[in-house]
Design a protein around this motif. Structure first.
Motif: not given
Ligand code: HEC
Ligand code: HEC
Ligand code: HEC
Ligand code: HEC
Ligand code: HEC
Length: 322
Positions: A79-85
């Protein structure tokens, strides 16, 4: 049991009516050795509940995959990578050409990393150290490979340049987004060194999202994003990171454009298509004149050399030496 069958798949028609094969075969050995080899099929393909199944949905990389993060027993997720992206330049949805924005699968495949790691770590086999204390070789090997793999640089600089260039060197795509085309990177100092296999010079990510400065490939900003690595306020620090240009000055960091060939399709230039065509025509003409000049000059020297040799021979013959 089913996806193990080599050749399993269906023929379908694409938009143009051509038959294309969709392959449903999964090579078990390669899959098990891949990044996700320990994730259950249904950890990602979450809507597959019955067998046989139809109309399987696309995998959502930001869902949680029924694994636990051993560091705090929380549910594991990207989720964190998706949010960052989503918050980065690559997540600015709502424009006209959203289909160009990179998604997880544009940049990642499910590489069998443990196989490659095994090869590269053979020369520095610290696994033996782990085995001094830990009894199970299989267990120790898994953690050893995981840790070393994650702590080392994974993609080579060449791969990073190829990854980013797939879109950023695409003139047509970049024009749609009103961005400079990153052309001719291989002609820059950094680009040349990378082509010769030097891993110590800057690739795209070292300037646009250096881990050393707490950025990540999923948190790329633009020149205008406050806090981004290429924002004018941070450019000096970006040059100085990791001891690269440790004694760089403010002037060094701010002089000129980093990407050299931006003169052709500059965002800053409000040139119309006609003007751009004219600019390109002028560049073409100058290139042509240079090519002709070089051919004539070098050609003249070669001719001169040949005539000189012939004359020397004739002279020798005349004196009866040959
Ligand atoms: C880490 C997540 C993940 C795991 C684990 C995983 N897959 Fe996939 N799989 C994907 C993604 C992503 C795709 C690409 C299509 C998509 O976006 O849904 C895909 C595609 C497929 C396809 C092709 C589907 C098509 O429409 O062409 C098949 C078949 C498949 N997977 C079967 C399996 C099987 C069998 C397993 C277990 C051995 C498995 N997958 C494990 C993520 C995963
Ligand atoms: C623009 C390309 C790009 C996109 C889009 C992208 N990634 Fe990445 N990602 C990278 C690169 C480059 C790395 C660095 C590791 C490497 O070199 O393979 C990375 C690393 C990772 C890592 C390892 C942790 C780390 O920071 O090294 C994970 C996990 C990951 N990405 C998940 C995702 C997920 C999930 C998405 C979609 C929400 C996504 N990525 C989208 C380029 C991308
Ligand atoms: C000097 C003995 C020793 C060596 C060498 C050693 N370990 Fe350990 N390791 C331990 C002990 C003892 C523990 C459990 C204590 C703890 O959790 O701090 C442990 C815990 C771990 C854990 C955490 C397990 C868990 O579930 O909490 C991992 C993972 C691990 N070691 C991996 C490795 C790897 C990989 C190596 C080799 C690079 C290695 N260890 C080398 C003694 C050692
Ligand atoms: C699948 C295509 C694709 C890939 C792969 C990709 N990008 Fe992008 N990138 C885009 C698009 C499209 C935009 C424009 C977004 C917009 O409309 O604002 C963009 C925007 C950017 C910007 C912001 C430019 C600005 O000033 O607004 C930077 C910087 C950037 N990308 C760097 C990278 C780097 C570094 C990589 C490699 C890790 C990469 N991109 C990989 C498509 C891609
Ligand atoms: C040496 C550092 C460095 C490297 C290497 C680098 N960039 Fe840049 N890039 C910058 C800086 C700094 C800017 C901001 C403009 C400037 O100052 O020249 C920029 C601007 C951009 C832009 C925005 C263009 C626009 O229209 O505003 C994109 C897109 C981009 N870079 C992509 C890439 C890609 C793709 C690569 C790899 C092929 C790459 N960069 C390699 C430093 C770098």
């Amino acid at each position: 049991m089913c996806h193990n069958l080599a050749g399993l798949g269906v023929f379908e028609k694409d938009e143009e009516g051509n038959a294309v094969k969709r392959i449903f075969y999964v090579n078990e050995k390669l899959f098990k050795a891949s990044y996700h080899g320990r994730v259950a099929c249904t950890g990602c393909h979450q809507d597959v509940k019955d067998i046989p199944h139809t109309d399987v949905k696309k995998v959502d990389c930001s869902s949680s995959c029924h694994m636990t993060d051993p560091s705090d027993n929380s549910e594991f997720t990207h989720k964190r990578m998706a949010q960052d992206l989503k918050n980065s330049v690559h997540g600015k949805k709502g424009g006209e050409h959203d289909e160009d924005l990179p998604e997880c699968k544009d940049c990642h495949n499910n590489k069998p990393y443990q196989i490659t790691v095994k090869q590269s770590l053979q020369t520095m086999n610290f696994l033996k150290v782990c085995l001094e204390c830990h009894q199970s070789e299989e267990w120790a090997e898994r953690f050893y490979e995981h840790t070393f793999y994650r702590a080392s640089i994974r993609r080579s600089s060449k791969d990073i340049v190829a990854l980013c260039s797939r879109c950023h060197a695409d003139q047509e795509m970049m024009q749609k987004h009103d961005l400079d085309v990153v052309m001719g990177f291989e002609d820059t100092f950094h680009g040349k060194a990378i082509q010769y296999g030097d891993e110590d010079v800057a690739n795209c990510l070292n300037c646009h999202a250096p881990y050393a400065m707490d950025y990540s490939p999923h948190r790329i900003g633009s020149e205008e994003t406050p806090g981004s690595a290429v924002h004018p306020d941070n450019k000096l620090a970006t040059c100085q990171q990791s001891g690269c240009h440790a004694d760089a000055t403010e002037k060094f960091a701010s002089q000129g454009k980093v990407h050299p060939s931006s003169y052709t399709f500059s965002k800053a230039s409000t040139a119309s298509n006609d003007e751009r065509e004219f600019q390109q025509w002028v560049i073409y003409l100058i290139t042509l004149v240079y090519k002709i000049l070089i051919a004539v000059i070098v050609g003249f020297f070669v001719l001169h050399r040949i005539l000189d040799l012939l004359a020397a021979r004739r002279e020798k013959k005349r004196l009866g030496e040959v």
